[in-house]
Design an enzyme around this catalytic site. Structure first.
Site, PDB file in Angstrom:
ATOM      1  N   GLU A  64      18.534 -17.592  -7.886  1.00 34.47           N
ATOM      2  CA  GLU A  64      18.115 -16.440  -8.243  1.00 34.47           C
ATOM      3  C   GLU A  64      17.549 -16.137  -9.431  1.00 34.47           C
ATOM      4  O   GLU A  64      16.914 -15.535 -10.068  1.00 34.47           O
ATOM      5  CB  GLU A  64      19.384 -15.118  -7.893  1.00 34.47           C
ATOM      6  CG  GLU A  64      19.027 -13.544  -8.320  1.00 34.47           C
ATOM      7  CD  GLU A  64      17.906 -13.042  -8.026  1.00 34.47           C
ATOM      8  OE1 GLU A  64      17.027 -13.405  -6.885  1.00 34.47           O
ATOM      9  OE2 GLU A  64      17.293 -11.993  -8.402  1.00 34.47           O
ATOM     10  N   HIS A  86      19.322 -37.045  -6.609  1.00 33.27           N
ATOM     11  CA  HIS A  86      18.779 -37.365  -5.278  1.00 33.27           C
ATOM     12  C   HIS A  86      17.011 -37.151  -5.415  1.00 33.27           C
ATOM     13  O   HIS A  86      16.300 -37.175  -4.350  1.00 33.27           O
ATOM     14  CB  HIS A  86      19.428 -36.746  -4.047  1.00 33.27           C
ATOM     15  CG  HIS A  86      20.742 -37.103  -3.993  1.00 33.27           C
ATOM     16  ND1 HIS A  86      21.193 -38.247  -3.470  1.00 33.27           N
ATOM     17  CD2 HIS A  86      21.916 -36.327  -3.972  1.00 33.27           C
ATOM     18  CE1 HIS A  86      22.373 -38.300  -3.411  1.00 33.27           C
ATOM     19  NE2 HIS A  86      22.872 -37.129  -3.832  1.00 33.27           N
ATOM     20  N   ARG A  96       4.439  -0.130  -6.333  1.00 27.68           N
ATOM     21  CA  ARG A  96       4.418  -1.055  -5.098  1.00 27.68           C
ATOM     22  C   ARG A  96       3.565  -2.316  -5.336  1.00 27.68           C
ATOM     23  O   ARG A  96       3.487  -2.972  -4.632  1.00 27.68           O
ATOM     24  CB  ARG A  96       4.041  -0.035  -3.984  1.00 27.68           C
ATOM     25  CG  ARG A  96       5.189   0.961  -3.901  1.00 27.68           C
ATOM     26  CD  ARG A  96       4.663   1.753  -2.605  1.00 27.68           C
ATOM     27  NE  ARG A  96       4.800   1.097  -1.247  1.00 27.68           N
ATOM     28  CZ  ARG A  96       5.854   0.989  -0.514  1.00 27.68           C
ATOM     29  NH1 ARG A  96       7.215   1.459  -0.957  1.00 27.68           N
ATOM     30  NH2 ARG A  96       6.045   0.324   0.398  1.00 27.68           N
ATOM     31  N   LYS A 102       5.968  -4.725  -4.570  1.00 26.79           N
ATOM     32  CA  LYS A 102       7.542  -4.338  -4.518  1.00 26.79           C
ATOM     33  C   LYS A 102       7.951  -4.402  -3.190  1.00 26.79           C
ATOM     34  O   LYS A 102       9.147  -5.104  -2.763  1.00 26.79           O
ATOM     35  CB  LYS A 102       7.792  -2.925  -4.801  1.00 26.79           C
ATOM     36  CG  LYS A 102       9.022  -2.629  -4.891  1.00 26.79           C
ATOM     37  CD  LYS A 102      10.101  -3.349  -5.708  1.00 26.79           C
ATOM     38  CE  LYS A 102      11.562  -2.912  -5.786  1.00 26.79           C
ATOM     39  NZ  LYS A 102      12.229  -3.936  -6.215  1.00 26.79           N
ATOM     40  N   GLU A 111       9.105 -15.247 -11.134  1.00 28.16           N
ATOM     41  CA  GLU A 111       8.150 -14.320 -10.649  1.00 28.16           C
ATOM     42  C   GLU A 111       7.507 -13.581 -11.988  1.00 28.16           C
ATOM     43  O   GLU A 111       6.488 -12.808 -11.772  1.00 28.16           O
ATOM     44  CB  GLU A 111       8.721 -13.363  -9.651  1.00 28.16           C
ATOM     45  CG  GLU A 111      10.041 -12.787  -9.989  1.00 28.16           C
ATOM     46  CD  GLU A 111      10.726 -12.013  -8.890  1.00 28.16           C
ATOM     47  OE1 GLU A 111      10.066 -11.667  -7.777  1.00 28.16           O
ATOM     48  OE2 GLU A 111      12.070 -11.987  -9.038  1.00 28.16           O
ATOM     49  N   LYS A 127      13.893 -15.244 -10.759  1.00 26.38           N
ATOM     50  CA  LYS A 127      13.528 -14.103 -11.766  1.00 26.38           C
ATOM     51  C   LYS A 127      12.359 -14.783 -12.650  1.00 26.38           C
ATOM     52  O   LYS A 127      11.637 -14.139 -13.097  1.00 26.38           O
ATOM     53  CB  LYS A 127      14.516 -13.867 -12.325  1.00 26.38           C
ATOM     54  CG  LYS A 127      15.745 -12.648 -11.726  1.00 26.38           C
ATOM     55  CD  LYS A 127      15.131 -11.377 -11.231  1.00 26.38           C
ATOM     56  CE  LYS A 127      14.584 -11.128 -10.245  1.00 26.38           C
ATOM     57  NZ  LYS A 127      15.009 -11.221  -8.999  1.00 26.38           N
ATOM     58  N   TRP A 179      -3.420  -2.636  -1.307  1.00 25.78           N
ATOM     59  CA  TRP A 179      -3.140  -3.877  -1.566  1.00 25.78           C
ATOM     60  C   TRP A 179      -3.735  -4.798  -0.632  1.00 25.78           C
ATOM     61  O   TRP A 179      -3.575  -4.541   0.648  1.00 25.78           O
ATOM     62  CB  TRP A 179      -1.735  -4.213  -1.597  1.00 25.78           C
ATOM     63  CG  TRP A 179      -1.084  -5.289  -2.350  1.00 25.78           C
ATOM     64  CD1 TRP A 179      -0.790  -5.299  -3.723  1.00 25.78           C
ATOM     65  CD2 TRP A 179      -0.525  -6.777  -1.815  1.00 25.78           C
ATOM     66  NE1 TRP A 179      -0.100  -6.552  -4.094  1.00 25.78           N
ATOM     67  CE2 TRP A 179      -0.119  -7.549  -2.829  1.00 25.78           C
ATOM     68  CE3 TRP A 179      -0.893  -7.174  -0.438  1.00 25.78           C
ATOM     69  CZ2 TRP A 179       0.328  -8.794  -2.559  1.00 25.78           C
ATOM     70  CZ3 TRP A 179      -0.421  -8.438  -0.344  1.00 25.78           C
ATOM     71  CH2 TRP A 179       0.142  -9.212  -1.681  1.00 25.78           C
ATOM     72  N   CYS A 209       0.789  -1.195   0.109  1.00 24.52           N
ATOM     73  CA  CYS A 209      -0.058  -0.076   0.024  1.00 24.52           C
ATOM     74  C   CYS A 209       0.839   1.382  -0.073  1.00 24.52           C
ATOM     75  O   CYS A 209       1.960   1.161   0.427  1.00 24.52           O
ATOM     76  CB  CYS A 209      -0.810  -0.001   1.258  1.00 24.52           C
ATOM     77  SG  CYS A 209      -1.839  -1.668   1.351  1.00 24.52           S
ATOM     78  N   ASN A 220      -1.274   2.237   6.145  1.00 27.54           N
ATOM     79  CA  ASN A 220      -0.632   1.113   5.535  1.00 27.54           C
ATOM     80  C   ASN A 220      -0.441   0.139   6.948  1.00 27.54           C
ATOM     81  O   ASN A 220      -0.054   0.580   8.072  1.00 27.54           O
ATOM     82  CB  ASN A 220       0.622   1.414   4.981  1.00 27.54           C
ATOM     83  CG  ASN A 220       0.464   2.221   3.833  1.00 27.54           C
ATOM     84  OD1 ASN A 220      -0.618   1.978   3.205  1.00 27.54           O
ATOM     85  ND2 ASN A 220       1.637   2.576   3.294  1.00 27.54           N
ATOM     86  N   GLY A 221      -0.734  -0.839   6.739  1.00 29.53           N
ATOM     87  CA  GLY A 221      -0.421  -2.096   8.069  1.00 29.53           C
ATOM     88  C   GLY A 221      -1.724  -2.865   8.437  1.00 29.53           C
ATOM     89  O   GLY A 221      -2.405  -3.050   7.636  1.00 29.53           O
TER      90      GLY A 221
HETATM   91  C1  F6R Z   1      12.414 -10.731  -6.184  1.00 28.84           C
HETATM   92  C2  F6R Z   1      12.112  -9.799  -5.115  1.00 28.84           C
HETATM   93  C3  F6R Z   1      11.883 -10.225  -3.487  1.00 28.84           C
HETATM   94  C4  F6R Z   1      12.490  -9.094  -2.641  1.00 28.84           C
HETATM   95  C5  F6R Z   1      12.071  -9.549  -1.159  1.00 28.84           C
HETATM   96  C6  F6R Z   1      12.946  -8.497  -0.350  1.00 28.84           C
HETATM   97  O1  F6R Z   1      12.710 -10.398  -7.531  1.00 28.84           O
HETATM   98  O2  F6R Z   1      12.252  -8.638  -5.387  1.00 28.84           O
HETATM   99  O3  F6R Z   1      12.159 -11.445  -3.384  1.00 28.84           O
HETATM  100  O4  F6R Z   1      14.111  -9.315  -2.793  1.00 28.84           O
HETATM  101  O5  F6R Z   1      10.770  -9.087  -1.255  1.00 28.84           O
HETATM  102  O6  F6R Z   1      12.730  -7.137  -0.415  1.00 28.84           O
HETATM  103  P1  F6R Z   1      13.828  -6.111   0.237  1.00 28.84           P
HETATM  104  O7  F6R Z   1      15.036  -6.492  -0.472  1.00 28.84           O
HETATM  105  O8  F6R Z   1      13.133  -4.855  -0.007  1.00 28.84           O
HETATM  106  O9  F6R Z   1      13.781  -6.399   1.656  1.00 28.84           O
END
Ligand code: F6R
Length: 607
Positions: free
Chosen positions: A480, A503, A27, A602, A487, A484, A73, A2, A99-100
């Site tokens: 990683e 395994h 976000r 985000k 997601e 990517k 959100w 949010c 927010n929260g």
């Molecule tokens: C993946 C991604 C998330 C963030 C995670 C932590 O591409 O962006 O997995 O890495 O939500 O976010 P931060 O780094 O803001 O604590």
């Protein structure tokens, strides 16, 4: 997640609120709204869906030089017009954006309903509006404080009152709110992105603080009404850093940004004389660095994967036992906190709730925490005992790219400094310093693989599953890479240490499931090539990510992506790049919402 924006001044508030909300779109949100105070009334306009749907319901003329806005959100109650914020009290005088989460909302709601309050929405936030309205006639900040005293949970809120057209009240517990200082106008927001167009002077509220903001200034106080003075800080980033620069997606722009971003992370921190790094913000004396007996890295998602690479870097270069753990798991398992362990929280946003809570847990138990953070002044940056700013520049796309590689670089700097206070020789230090200085050029070379990577992506974008494998330092490269791909393209992807294939997962391998193999030319290369053979023997297509110069790989792989070889411990930085491009081009070919993938936000500021 949010987002909050608020304005008070001499200009019409609505366009400022709408442009602020646009900046918060990244976000992730599913409804939005604004409340304007004019002619002694609060007028609320809100809509489920995206901002253009809110725009469609806005009247042509909108009065009011004071207002608040929100992108929601959904947590309590589905995304809908009524559940969108702002929420108003039954008498219409109070509007709140929040927010929260109000954790005791069932009890508070029942109590208010028993008093005759009729709720318009299913949200927990509406409770706050009713609670404020029912407090006795007192200054608005007192009413807000009294209402919040009843609330358990987390909040960043902004409140307007139709009887007080001269101010907006904000409060914070666990969710950020900041004040932006303009020229005879003031802003409030949950994220600097929403206000940096208007001002770069900001004041961050800390947990348990309340502020009354009018067009000429602000007063800050604690929840028990003690005045406190807070000084403004300057936001590092300019407004245009939030632009796409003509690119179709922020993610693409941020992938391309990496050579410069890494240059900023390194900026002035490498020492060619003593072959080490200087990290001014650690707040640790060399003697204290020597006393570190263990390192524990904490983060969520990609930041956790960065932590795994960080643990590898620190253990290899400084010979200090190091491990990484998802912050959410760490905080809930009653961890043993040791004085001689250095805890490191990795977070782009600096606001991820589980990472923040893990930091608080360590500090509460007397442990020492460093933050590796991108957003200056964010909660984790302020809670930690010291740390390293990534200086990656704003990362707007949900999928982390440049902040990921910059966090690896920050961790490499730390590992180098820790190493050089111990047994890492000047010669090893010199090689690392030089390799780090070459990283921006190596990343440029990795970016130059794009046409090839794109062609490979077009070949495999329609697969339903993919494996990513790597060994040792290359395992987090695989993690990683898979992250990517899933997601943003929604292709199921799983990462394994290559040694684990036989395994279990090998049972799934067939001609329809490609395996992306990270094959740096390190001590484990021969073993990794054997794992690649195991996949080939089951007709599994292999995409090899490697360096030039090993014939065996080209002979066995269906596609080969080559990036420059660097020091072994730095390969994860360079190898991340083609995997970002691969995910991007798969997602593009599949027509996905690349910058705001479904179900993701985000920064995850609620549990
Ligand atoms: C993946 C991604 C998330 C963030 C995670 C932590 O591409 O962006 O997995 O890495 O939500 O976010 P931060 O780094 O803001 O604590």
């Amino acid at each position: 997640m949010c987002g909050i924006i608020g304005y008070i001044g001499n200009r019409s508030a609505a366009p400022i609120l709408m442009s602020g909300l646009r900046r918060l779109e990244y976000r992730g949100y599913d409804s939005a709204g604004i409340a304007l105070v004019s002619n002694g009334a609060v007028r609320v306009h809100k809509a489920a869906g995206k901002l253009f749907q809110l725009e469609a319901v806005l009247p042509k003329r909108l009065g009011g030089k004071l207002g608040i806005g929100h992108t929601r959100w959904a947590t309590h109650g589905a995304p809908s017009d009524v559940n969108a914020h702002p929420h108003v009290s039954a008498d219409g005088s109070i509007a709140v954006v929040h927010n929260g989460i109000v954790e005791n909302s069932p009890a508070l709601r029942a109590r208010l309903e028993a008093e005759g309050v009729e709720f318009a929405s299913e949200t927990d936030t509406e409770i706050i509006a009713h609670l404020i309205a029912r407090q006795e006639e007192q200054p608005i900040e007192q009413r807000v404080r009294d209402a919040l005293a009843l609330v358990q949970g987390t909040y960043g809120i902004a409140v307007v009152d139709s009887t007080r057209p001269d101010c907006v009240v904000i409060a914070r517990k666990g969710s950020p709110v900041i004040i932006g200082i303009g020229d005879r106008e003031m802003f409030v927001a949950s994220d600097v992105a929403a206000l940096v167009r208007h001002t770069r002077q900001v004041v961050h509220l800390d947990d348990g603080e309340v502020a009354v903001v009018d067009s000429r200034g602000y007063r800050t106080m604690t929840m028990d009404a003690r005045p406190i003075s807070k000084s403004p800080a300057t936001v590092e980033w300019e407004d245009d850093a939030y632009e796409r620069d003509g690119h179709r997606h922020f993610m693409y722009k941020e992938i391309l940004d990496q050579p410069e971003a890494i240059d900023r992370t390194l900026g002035g921190r490498l020492d060619r004389q003593f072959h080490t790094a200087h990290l001014g913000g650690l707040n640790l004396e060399p003697g204290e660095l020597l006393d570190v007996k263990r390192v524990k890295l904490l983060g969520c998602g990609s930041a956790y994967y960065a932590g795994i690479t960080g643990a590898h870097l620190i253990e290899s270069l400084a010979r200090i036992p190091a491990s990484a753990e998802p912050a959410a798991e760490f905080r809930y398992r009653n961890p043993v906190i040791e004085r001689d362990t250095l805890y490191i929280a990795v977070s782009q946003s600096g606001e991820t709730i589980d990472t923040l809570m893990a930091v608080q847990e360590v500090r509460r138990s007397g442990g020492r925490v460093l933050g590796i953070v991108n957003v200056v002044g964010s909660s984790i940056a302020r809670e930690a005992d010291g740390g390293i700013y990534m200086h990656a520049g704003p990362e707007v796309a949900v999928a982390s790219t440049k902040a990921y590689t910059c966090s690896l670089v920050a961790l490499a700097l730390l590992a180098l400094q820790l190493g050089r206070t111990r047994d890492l020789s000047p010669e090893q230090g010199r090689r690392l310093v030089e390799a780090m200085e070459r990283l921006p050029a190596d990343i440029e070379a990795a970016l130059a693989t794009e046409p090839l990577v794109k062609a490979i992506a077009l070949r495999f974008a329609h697969c339903t599953s993919a494996f990513y494998i790597g060994r040792g330092a290359a395992f987090p490269i695989a993690l990683e890479g898979a992250q990517k791909l899933k997601e943003i393209s929604y292709i199921h992807a799983e990462a394994y240490p290559a040694s684990e294939l036989k395994h279990g997962p090998l049972a799934l391998v067939d001609s329809r499931i490609p395996t992306v193999a990270a094959l740096p030319h390190d001590a484990l290369l021969d073993k990794s090539i054997s794992s690649m053979e195991e996949v080939r023997a089951r007709s599994g297509p292999v995409i090899a990510l490697t360096h030039p110069g090993d014939e065996r790989i080209a002979e066995r792989a269906d596609a080969v992506i080559e990036v420059p070889r660097t020091e072994d411990v730095l390969n994860p930085v360079v190898m991340a790049v083609p995997l970002q491009l691969f995910a991007y081009h798969c997602a593009l070919a599949l027509g996905r919402h690349i910058d705001q993938p479904r179900n993701l936000a985000k920064s995850v500021t609620v549990e």
